[in-house]
Design an enzyme around this catalytic site. Sequence first.
Site, mmCIF file in Angstrom:
data_model
loop_
_atom_site.group_PDB
_atom_site.id
_atom_site.type_symbol
_atom_site.label_atom_id
_atom_site.label_comp_id
_atom_site.label_asym_id
_atom_site.label_seq_id
_atom_site.Cartn_x
_atom_site.Cartn_y
_atom_site.Cartn_z
ATOM 1 N N SER A 44 -62.713 94.485 10.685
ATOM 2 C CA SER A 44 -61.363 94.987 10.427
ATOM 3 C C SER A 44 -60.318 93.884 10.446
ATOM 4 C CB SER A 44 -60.996 96.064 11.454
ATOM 5 O OG SER A 44 -60.981 95.525 12.768
ATOM 6 N N ASP A 334 -52.324 96.368 17.835
ATOM 7 C CA ASP A 334 -52.722 96.974 19.098
ATOM 8 C C ASP A 334 -53.390 95.867 19.897
ATOM 9 O OD1 ASP A 334 -55.475 96.808 18.318
ATOM 10 O OD2 ASP A 334 -55.315 98.730 17.302
ATOM 11 N N HIS A 337 -56.115 93.953 17.785
ATOM 12 C CA HIS A 337 -55.913 93.532 16.396
ATOM 13 C C HIS A 337 -54.611 92.745 16.254
ATOM 14 C CE1 HIS A 337 -58.665 96.986 16.012
ATOM 15 N NE2 HIS A 337 -59.144 96.332 14.979
#
Length: 431
Positions: A44, A334, A337
Site C-alpha cells: 500500500s 495514519d 502510512h
Amino acid sequence: MARTDAMAPRTLLLVLSLGYAFGFNEPLNVVSHLNDDWFLFGDSRSDCNHINNLSQQNYNYMDINPELCKSGKISAKAGNSLFKSFHFTDFYNYTGEGSQIIFYEGVNFTPYVGFKCLNNGDNNRWMGNKARFYTQLYQKMAHYRSLSVINITYTYNGSAGPVSMCKHIANGVTLTLNNPTFIGKEVSKPDYYYESEANFTLQGCDEFIVPLCVFNGQYLSSKLYYDDSQYYYNVDTGVLYGFNSTLNITSGLDLTCIYLALTPGNYISISNELLLTVPSKAICLRKPKAFTPVQVVDSRWHSNRQSDNMTAIACQLPYCYFRNTTSDYNGVYDSHHGDAGFTSILAGLMYNVSCLAQQGAFVYNNVSSSWPQYPYGHCPTAANIVFMAPVCMYDPLPVILLGVLLGIAVLIIVFLMFYFMTDSGVRLHEA
C-alpha cells in the site's frame, strides 16, 4: 587595531578546503538507480491505485513520490506481499522487469497476523519460512531482470482431491494456504502410511522458485504419529530434491518450507507417508543479467503492531543492500502510512546516482570522503564489485587521484596555517 565580524577570504578558503577534503560526496541513505532501468515491488505504501479505496483521497498514505505513479516501474498492492501471493489465496499478480530491482514490501505477513497452519501450530515456523523465501528471492533477482508469479498444474492418478489444511483468522485477516496443494487421503487406505505421486511440468521461465514443505515433527492423526517426507524428482535430469521431518515434537507443530530454484522440466512429486503436496504456484524468473545487487527497504509497522526483521535477515551482502531508518515508523495518514523517514529513503527513486554501495548511494563518481563498500556502478575510488568474492577489486587510478588531492589539500592547509601565523605575527608587531 580594527576588528571585523565578516569571515576573511583566507578563512573562507580554509573552511572550503577542509570541507572538500573531509566531507565531499557522502553516501545517501536512499534506494536509487544508475539509470531508468529499474523496478519496485511494494504494497500500500507504493500502491498508487489504493487511493480509490480510501475515504481521505490523498496520497499521504504512500512513502513514494506520487510523480512515480505514471512511471510504469511499480508493481504494488495494498494489503499484500510477494510472500502472501506466493503461498495464499489472497493473490496479487506481481509482475515487473528491470536491471536494478527494489523491494519495499513484506509487512503484511508479520507476527501481527500471527499465521499458524494448525490450531496448536507455531508462527515462528512461518517467520522462518518468510526469511528463507526472501533469501532465495533476493539472491536470484540479483541475476534476473524479470519476476512474475505463475500457476502450476499437476496430474494425480488417484481418486482423492485437494484439501484445505491451513487456514487462519486473526486481526480481521483471513489467510488460506494454497501453495503447496495438499492431496487428501485415499478412501481405500486405512491410514496415511502409503506412497503417493503426482506429475507437474515447469516451463516458460529460466528458473522457478517453488516451495517444498513438511510438518517438521510428529503429526498425530487417529492416534497414529507420522513423520512427513516430501520429494520432487526431475525426470529429465534424475535429480531428487527431498525434505524430511527431523524433529521429535508433537506440540508447536507447523509447516516448514524450503524454497528450491528449479530448472524447466518434468517433475514427480512424491510422498512416503502423510499427505502428498504439490507446488501450485512459482516465482517465474526470466531474462538473466549481469550480477546487480537488489535493494531492500525495511518493511515494518508502527511499534503498536508487532513486526519482524525477516527481510533484513534475508538481505545480505554482496547480493543485497538494506536500507532502514533509526526511528519508529510514524505515518501522517495514519500511524502505519506516510512516514517521513521512509519517504526520504524512497525519494532516491526520483533521480539517478553514480554508485550504490553498502553505506548508501553516491551521487558523484569522482572522489568521496567515504570509501564505498561492496560498490556497484561508477563509484568514487573503486571499480565495480567482483562477484564470487566478498571483497572489491579497486582501480588504482582513482586511488592515486585521491592521494594527490589529499596531498594538495594538506599542503594548502599547511601553507594557510603558516601564512596566518606569519600574518598574525606581523599584525602583533605592528600593534
